[in-house]
Design a protein around this motif. Structure first.
Motif, short mmCIF file in Angstrom:
data_model
loop_
_atom_site.label_atom_id
_atom_site.label_comp_id
_atom_site.label_asym_id
_atom_site.label_seq_id
_atom_site.Cartn_x
_atom_site.Cartn_y
_atom_site.Cartn_z
N VAL A 93 0.98 -1.47 0.21
CA VAL A 93 0.01 -0.27 -0.59
C VAL A 93 1.14 1.01 -0.12
CG1 VAL A 93 -1.96 -1.34 1.75
CG2 VAL A 93 -0.56 0.05 2.63
N SER A 94 0.50 1.97 -0.71
CA SER A 94 0.92 3.29 -0.02
C SER A 94 0.81 4.64 0.22
CB SER A 94 0.69 3.95 -1.84
OG SER A 94 1.14 5.75 -1.94
N PRO A 95 1.98 4.69 1.00
CA PRO A 95 1.20 5.82 2.65
C PRO A 95 0.71 6.75 2.51
CG PRO A 95 3.80 5.51 2.32
CD PRO A 95 2.64 4.40 1.76
N LYS A 96 0.80 7.22 1.10
CA LYS A 96 0.74 8.83 0.74
C LYS A 96 -0.88 8.86 0.43
CE LYS A 96 5.46 9.16 -1.86
NZ LYS A 96 5.30 9.84 -3.93
N LYS A 97 -1.32 10.23 0.90
CA LYS A 97 -3.32 10.36 0.91
C LYS A 97 -3.20 10.33 -1.05
CE LYS A 97 -6.92 12.65 3.26
NZ LYS A 97 -6.84 14.24 4.12
N GLN A 98 -4.28 9.83 -1.19
CA GLN A 98 -4.65 10.76 -2.55
C GLN A 98 -5.57 10.94 -2.91
OE1 GLN A 98 -3.13 8.83 -4.84
NE2 GLN A 98 -1.51 7.71 -3.85
N THR A 99 -5.74 11.98 -3.57
CA THR A 99 -6.77 13.26 -3.55
C THR A 99 -7.19 13.01 -5.23
OG1 THR A 99 -4.99 14.35 -4.33
CG2 THR A 99 -5.64 14.63 -1.91
N ASN A 100 -6.43 12.74 -5.88
CA ASN A 100 -7.74 12.64 -7.17
C ASN A 100 -7.96 11.48 -7.97
OD1 ASN A 100 -6.46 15.42 -7.72
ND2 ASN A 100 -4.42 14.55 -8.40
N PHE A 101 -8.91 11.38 -7.91
CA PHE A 101 -10.12 10.09 -8.12
C PHE A 101 -10.90 10.18 -9.69
CE2 PHE A 101 -9.18 9.93 -3.51
CZ PHE A 101 -8.42 8.55 -3.38
N ASN A 102 -10.94 9.74 -9.62
CA ASN A 102 -11.56 9.55 -11.65
C ASN A 102 -13.43 8.82 -11.31
OD1 ASN A 102 -13.02 8.36 -14.27
ND2 ASN A 102 -11.19 8.82 -14.61
N ASP A 103 -14.33 9.23 -11.45
CA ASP A 103 -15.22 8.88 -10.86
C ASP A 103 -16.32 7.60 -11.60
OD1 ASP A 103 -15.88 11.86 -9.51
OD2 ASP A 103 -16.86 12.97 -10.98
N SER A 104 -15.75 7.46 -13.08
CA SER A 104 -15.72 6.32 -13.64
C SER A 104 -14.81 4.84 -13.24
CB SER A 104 -15.66 5.77 -15.37
OG SER A 104 -14.83 7.07 -15.22
N LYS A 105 -13.78 5.33 -12.17
CA LYS A 105 -13.17 4.18 -11.98
C LYS A 105 -13.40 4.01 -10.17
CE LYS A 105 -9.62 5.59 -15.29
NZ LYS A 105 -8.62 5.51 -15.74
N VAL A 106 -12.64 2.32 -10.22
CA VAL A 106 -13.38 1.71 -8.42
C VAL A 106 -11.87 1.50 -8.23
CG1 VAL A 106 -13.70 -0.50 -7.54
CG2 VAL A 106 -15.40 0.02 -9.46
N TYR A 107 -11.45 1.90 -6.95
CA TYR A 107 -10.27 2.02 -6.10
C TYR A 107 -10.60 0.97 -5.17
CZ TYR A 107 -9.30 6.68 -8.59
OH TYR A 107 -9.06 7.32 -9.55
N TYR A 108 -9.47 0.32 -4.78
CA TYR A 108 -8.84 -0.45 -3.95
C TYR A 108 -8.00 0.10 -3.08
CZ TYR A 108 -10.61 -4.54 -7.16
OH TYR A 108 -11.57 -4.68 -8.13
N TRP A 109 -8.41 -0.09 -1.52
CA TRP A 109 -8.00 0.15 -0.42
C TRP A 109 -7.87 -0.89 0.78
CZ3 TRP A 109 -11.27 1.66 2.97
CH2 TRP A 109 -12.51 2.23 2.98
N TYR A 110 -6.46 -0.66 1.51
CA TYR A 110 -6.37 -1.22 2.48
C TYR A 110 -6.84 -0.25 4.10
CZ TYR A 110 -4.01 -3.51 7.03
OH TYR A 110 -3.85 -3.96 7.92
N LYS A 111 -7.36 -1.01 4.56
CA LYS A 111 -8.00 -0.31 6.15
C LYS A 111 -8.38 -0.85 7.41
CE LYS A 111 -10.74 3.45 8.46
NZ LYS A 111 -11.45 4.80 8.17
N SER A 112 -7.78 -1.37 8.52
CA SER A 112 -8.03 -2.65 9.69
C SER A 112 -8.62 -3.63 9.15
CB SER A 112 -9.61 -2.12 10.26
OG SER A 112 -10.03 -0.35 10.43
N GLY A 113 -6.53 -4.09 8.61
CA GLY A 113 -6.56 -5.39 7.75
C GLY A 113 -7.52 -6.00 6.88
N GLU A 114 -8.08 -5.33 6.22
CA GLU A 114 -9.15 -5.97 5.22
C GLU A 114 -8.80 -4.79 4.05
OE1 GLU A 114 -13.05 -6.13 5.77
OE2 GLU A 114 -12.58 -7.72 7.34
N ILE A 115 -9.21 -5.74 2.88
CA ILE A 115 -9.10 -4.33 1.49
C ILE A 115 -10.24 -4.30 1.01
CG2 ILE A 115 -8.22 -4.82 -0.98
CD1 ILE A 115 -6.16 -6.44 -0.24
N HIS A 116 -10.45 -3.22 0.51
CA HIS A 116 -12.25 -2.73 0.41
C HIS A 116 -12.03 -2.05 -0.81
CE1 HIS A 116 -12.52 -2.53 4.58
NE2 HIS A 116 -11.70 -2.35 4.97
N GLN A 117 -13.08 -1.93 -1.60
CA GLN A 117 -13.57 -1.17 -3.37
C GLN A 117 -14.16 -0.61 -3.06
OE1 GLN A 117 -13.39 -5.29 -5.60
NE2 GLN A 117 -15.25 -4.13 -6.41
N SER A 118 -14.00 0.79 -3.80
CA SER A 118 -15.29 1.62 -3.60
C SER A 118 -14.93 2.46 -4.97
CB SER A 118 -15.38 2.81 -2.63
OG SER A 118 -14.25 3.08 -2.26
#
Length: 255
Positions: free
Chosen positions: A37-62
């Protein structure tokens, strides 16, 4: 000197890589996952794309956002038997490159290509025995071109989110097809014209045959009448000849 510079450069790269990425090992739903995972905070997101991210020991997508550290670089997913289940690459939360998924027996299940969070390129699915089931191409996350289902033995063509049994014609092909249609109309017209001409010829031939037959019939009747008339004349002449001979003989005896 060059060796020292190379060593310094490698050390800098390794340090920057280790400082920019954090390795995570996760056990979830019977799978073991290794990712970064990248510890850098992401600010630029594309409205039509699904992002995968890590939190609390689990992988999520949104869609169009991330609520934790985004996944970056290599991703591995294993069965409990340590058989590889899935492998791919992330670029700050977005899938990129070639992604593969395997069955528990080690046979390839899915082979797909991604480009910045969208399926883009070849896509294939297989059954557990390794037989090809589906094959096609994605373009910007949309099915594009011919897709083949080898189980159903069916082929369809995808274009602009529409499905066709055959590939639609482009402008040039439509123009050529229109020209072909005009040629077909001309051929059909010529065929009809020839059929009419042949019909007229057949009628004329039939008419000439009937006229000849009628003339032959008239000539036969005429010849028959001439024969009958001649026969009657011959009979009359014959009768006249008998009488003349009789009188000639009679007068000859008297003398």
């Amino acid at each position: 000197m060059k060796k020292i510079l190379c060593c310094i450069l490698i050390a800098v790269v390794c340090f920057s890589f280790s400082s920019d990425l954090q390795k995570k090992v996760i056990r979830n739903n019977g799978f073991d996952i290794e990712c970064y995972v990248s510890p850098k905070k992401q600010t630029n997101f594309n409205d039509s794309k699904v992002y995968y991210w890590y939190k609390s020991g689990e992988i999520h997508q949104s869609l169009s956002n991330a609520g934790g550290f985004v996944l970056h670089k290599d991703y591995y997913k294993y069965y409990k038997s340590n058989e590889l289940a899935e492998q791919g690459t992330f670029n700050f939360g977005l899938k990129i490159g070639t992604w593969k998924t395997w069955y528990k027996n080690g046979s390839l299940k899915i082979w797909e290509e991604w480009k910045q969070g969208h399926r883009d390129g070849h896509f294939k699915t297989f059954d557990s025995l390794g037989n090809l089931v589906n094959k096609g191409v994605y373009k910007n996350n949309i099915k594009n071109g011919y897709w083949v289902n080898y189980v159903m033995k069916d082929t369809v063509y995808h274009k602009s989110k529409e499905t066709f049994k055959e590939r639609p014609k482009n402008a040039v092909e439509r123009l050529l097809r229109k020209r072909d249609s005009l040629e077909k109309i001309k051929i059909k017209f010529d065929r009809i014209t020839k059929r009419k001409t042949d019909s007229i010829k057949r009628i004329k031939v039939k008419s000439d045959r009937l006229i000849k037959k009628r003339n032959d019939s008239i000539n036969k009747v005429h010849n028959k009448l001439e024969k009958v008339t001649q026969k009657k004349l011959d009979s009359i002449n014959k009768s006249k000849g008998i009488h003349e001979n009789f009188f000639k003989k009679l007068f000859k005896k008297e003398k």
